[in-house]
Design a protein around this motif. Sequence first.
Motif, mmCIF file in Angstrom:
data_model
loop_
_atom_site.group_PDB
_atom_site.id
_atom_site.type_symbol
_atom_site.label_atom_id
_atom_site.label_comp_id
_atom_site.label_asym_id
_atom_site.label_seq_id
_atom_site.Cartn_x
_atom_site.Cartn_y
_atom_site.Cartn_z
ATOM 1 N N ARG A 22 24.045 -2.327 35.978
ATOM 2 C CA ARG A 22 24.035 -3.834 36.052
ATOM 3 C C ARG A 22 25.320 -4.371 35.387
ATOM 4 N NH1 ARG A 22 18.508 -1.994 35.301
ATOM 5 N NH2 ARG A 22 18.569 -2.377 33.004
ATOM 6 N N TYR A 23 25.566 -3.822 34.275
ATOM 7 C CA TYR A 23 26.872 -4.332 33.561
ATOM 8 C C TYR A 23 28.098 -4.337 34.507
ATOM 9 C CZ TYR A 23 30.929 -4.721 30.817
ATOM 10 O OH TYR A 23 32.257 -5.395 30.163
ATOM 11 N N VAL A 24 28.256 -3.005 35.249
ATOM 12 C CA VAL A 24 29.330 -2.820 35.838
ATOM 13 C C VAL A 24 29.428 -3.936 37.097
ATOM 14 C CG1 VAL A 24 30.341 -1.399 37.578
ATOM 15 C CG2 VAL A 24 29.558 -0.549 35.460
ATOM 16 N N ALA A 25 28.231 -4.128 37.820
ATOM 17 C CA ALA A 25 28.211 -4.954 39.027
ATOM 18 C C ALA A 25 28.499 -6.234 38.505
ATOM 19 C CB ALA A 25 26.425 -4.993 39.562
ATOM 20 N N PRO A 39 44.439 -1.325 33.995
ATOM 21 C CA PRO A 39 44.645 -0.991 32.574
ATOM 22 C C PRO A 39 43.296 -0.361 31.855
ATOM 23 C CG PRO A 39 44.331 -3.150 32.843
ATOM 24 C CD PRO A 39 44.301 -2.770 34.170
ATOM 25 N N SER A 40 43.577 0.048 30.706
ATOM 26 C CA SER A 40 42.407 0.365 29.923
ATOM 27 C C SER A 40 41.556 -1.269 29.452
ATOM 28 C CB SER A 40 42.818 1.204 28.710
ATOM 29 O OG SER A 40 43.451 2.316 29.118
ATOM 30 N N PHE A 41 40.348 -1.031 29.176
ATOM 31 C CA PHE A 41 39.877 -2.519 28.654
ATOM 32 C C PHE A 41 38.574 -2.251 27.843
ATOM 33 C CE2 PHE A 41 37.904 -1.057 32.792
ATOM 34 C CZ PHE A 41 36.559 -1.091 32.654
ATOM 35 N N VAL A 42 38.597 -3.132 26.930
ATOM 36 C CA VAL A 42 37.501 -3.410 26.099
ATOM 37 C C VAL A 42 36.647 -4.367 26.066
ATOM 38 C CG1 VAL A 42 36.536 -3.032 23.699
ATOM 39 C CG2 VAL A 42 38.272 -1.454 24.541
ATOM 40 N N HIS A 43 35.626 -4.700 26.095
ATOM 41 C CA HIS A 43 34.794 -5.892 26.361
ATOM 42 C C HIS A 43 34.058 -6.235 25.066
ATOM 43 C CE1 HIS A 43 31.739 -8.937 28.629
ATOM 44 N NE2 HIS A 43 32.426 -9.420 27.369
ATOM 45 N N HIS A 44 34.605 -7.178 24.138
ATOM 46 C CA HIS A 44 33.831 -7.351 22.586
ATOM 47 C C HIS A 44 33.036 -8.592 23.006
ATOM 48 C CE1 HIS A 44 37.278 -5.282 20.684
ATOM 49 N NE2 HIS A 44 37.781 -5.798 21.887
ATOM 50 N N PRO A 45 31.654 -8.339 23.058
ATOM 51 C CA PRO A 45 30.577 -9.279 23.476
ATOM 52 C C PRO A 45 30.438 -10.246 22.453
ATOM 53 C CG PRO A 45 29.696 -7.401 22.721
ATOM 54 C CD PRO A 45 30.988 -6.964 22.882
ATOM 55 N N LEU A 46 30.337 -11.366 22.844
ATOM 56 C CA LEU A 46 29.860 -12.599 22.009
ATOM 57 C C LEU A 46 28.537 -12.543 21.107
ATOM 58 C CD1 LEU A 46 31.012 -15.691 24.429
ATOM 59 C CD2 LEU A 46 32.244 -14.765 22.465
ATOM 60 N N ASP A 47 27.596 -11.856 21.721
ATOM 61 C CA ASP A 47 26.351 -11.516 20.957
ATOM 62 C C ASP A 47 26.311 -10.265 20.211
ATOM 63 O OD1 ASP A 47 23.732 -10.529 20.187
ATOM 64 O OD2 ASP A 47 22.987 -10.530 22.275
ATOM 65 N N GLY A 96 31.547 2.861 29.690
ATOM 66 C CA GLY A 96 30.641 3.091 28.897
ATOM 67 C C GLY A 96 30.168 2.250 27.970
ATOM 68 N N ALA A 97 29.070 2.090 27.479
ATOM 69 C CA ALA A 97 28.680 1.355 26.360
ATOM 70 C C ALA A 97 29.170 1.961 24.971
ATOM 71 C CB ALA A 97 27.046 1.142 26.344
ATOM 72 N N HIS A 98 29.768 1.543 23.950
ATOM 73 C CA HIS A 98 30.150 2.190 22.939
ATOM 74 C C HIS A 98 29.199 2.429 21.780
ATOM 75 C CE1 HIS A 98 33.067 3.412 19.912
ATOM 76 N NE2 HIS A 98 32.603 2.551 19.107
ATOM 77 N N GLY A 99 28.887 3.849 21.590
ATOM 78 C CA GLY A 99 27.989 4.313 20.477
ATOM 79 C C GLY A 99 26.692 3.641 20.441
ATOM 80 N N TYR A 100 26.037 3.901 22.081
ATOM 81 C CA TYR A 100 24.641 3.199 22.067
ATOM 82 C C TYR A 100 23.815 4.417 22.605
ATOM 83 C CZ TYR A 100 21.759 -0.759 23.586
ATOM 84 O OH TYR A 100 20.897 -1.641 23.877
ATOM 85 N N GLY A 101 23.909 5.750 22.345
ATOM 86 C CA GLY A 101 23.145 6.621 22.722
ATOM 87 C C GLY A 101 22.183 7.127 21.685
ATOM 88 N N PRO A 102 21.139 7.804 22.129
ATOM 89 C CA PRO A 102 20.131 8.607 21.098
ATOM 90 C C PRO A 102 20.716 9.540 20.226
ATOM 91 C CG PRO A 102 19.793 9.327 23.213
ATOM 92 C CD PRO A 102 20.872 8.413 23.379
ATOM 93 N N VAL A 103 20.153 9.768 19.108
ATOM 94 C CA VAL A 103 20.391 10.665 17.973
ATOM 95 C C VAL A 103 20.071 12.401 18.543
ATOM 96 C CG1 VAL A 103 20.024 11.859 15.806
ATOM 97 C CG2 VAL A 103 20.502 9.381 16.078
ATOM 98 N N VAL A 104 21.029 13.093 18.668
ATOM 99 C CA VAL A 104 20.699 14.585 19.337
ATOM 100 C C VAL A 104 21.360 15.508 18.243
ATOM 101 C CG1 VAL A 104 20.721 13.611 21.780
ATOM 102 C CG2 VAL A 104 22.794 14.580 20.531
ATOM 103 N N ASP A 105 20.590 16.751 18.408
ATOM 104 C CA ASP A 105 21.260 17.858 17.947
ATOM 105 C C ASP A 105 22.304 18.730 18.747
ATOM 106 O OD1 ASP A 105 21.548 20.694 16.975
ATOM 107 O OD2 ASP A 105 19.533 21.146 16.487
#
Length: 374
Positions: free
Chosen positions: A294-297, A240-248, A267-276
Amino acid sequence: MTVDTIVIGAGVVGAAAARSLAEAGSRVLLLEAFERGHDRGSSHGASRIFRYGYDTADYVQLTVRAAAGWERLEKQCGRTVFDRTGALDHGDPKALDAIAAAMTAEDLPSERLRGAEAAERWPGLKFEDDVLFSPGGGRLRADAAIEALLDTAEAAGAELRFGVRVTGIDSDGDGVVVTTADGEHRAARLVVAAGSWTPTLAGDWLSHHGAALPDVRVTEEQPAHFPLLPGPADDESLWPSFVHHPLDPETPSVYGLLTPGEGVKVGAHGYGPVVDPDDRDRTIDPVRLGRLQRYVAEWVPGVDASRPDAISCLYDSTPDSDFVLDRVGPVTVATGFSGHGFKFGPALGDVLARLALHGERAPERFRLAVAEPG
């Protein structure tokens, strides 16, 4: 050239808006800066999550409208674009409580499980102890969905032009003037749905007419596909599709879904650098990729974390992650889809068409602010 409505952008939102407008009887010209099916923005790729998992009524109601819209599109074009594989949320119990309550209020079924029980059912994943399963969620075939939206828009009478970059917008007493390299195009109204390019295209015009876009951050995100490992999870039907809502609260949420033939996208949601958006080299950052591996492992044991196939894509995010769907005079704007807008495609097209044609406004959370005098 003069038409009723010009739409800028042929990603999922622009394509859906062009379709809804054309089906409502408007003569539509859709302008896209790049080639059809390009990979420079936010809508490219083979798969996207569909989930009802929001904690407010307006978003959940919009997902219900979107699901009906995807089903209507499938009947209209004779293609499958929505696979109901189910969708999982796990992690922070408060987040899951709020999602479950909002879904129940809209009569959407869900099931609460303990982590060990969920791991038995879906052996490719590891879970926190609180899990919420939504059988109505699943996976959208993203590329196919956009092609279906564009095809049905064209069948309804819209004219589609690709490789036409808009360099300016203006308005006069008769509507709008859109300037491109091949000349001026006039229309009674304009819908700007150009993703990460919308603030640049529409920001100045809006501010000159008393409205202000929020601070839309354009970031380069870096999810990756991971191949399935031989074993109990080596079956695409078990994902299935999945979303992990961390406690931290300082840790980003993580999403994932299986892309048939490509592996599981995580993928990590919205964690990337600002770009043009016009000046990014799309080089994969090994530090960020290592963090994802490391997360996936740890949390996705059914895939090979050592063999990522990384992807570069754009988010256009507002400070509160809410969309912008509003109109000022003849110009309607859509931006800020923050990595979670694709699933709403047909519903957003309908909202934008009603807004542009009839002034029917979206919920208040999606509206523009009044510009500061200056």
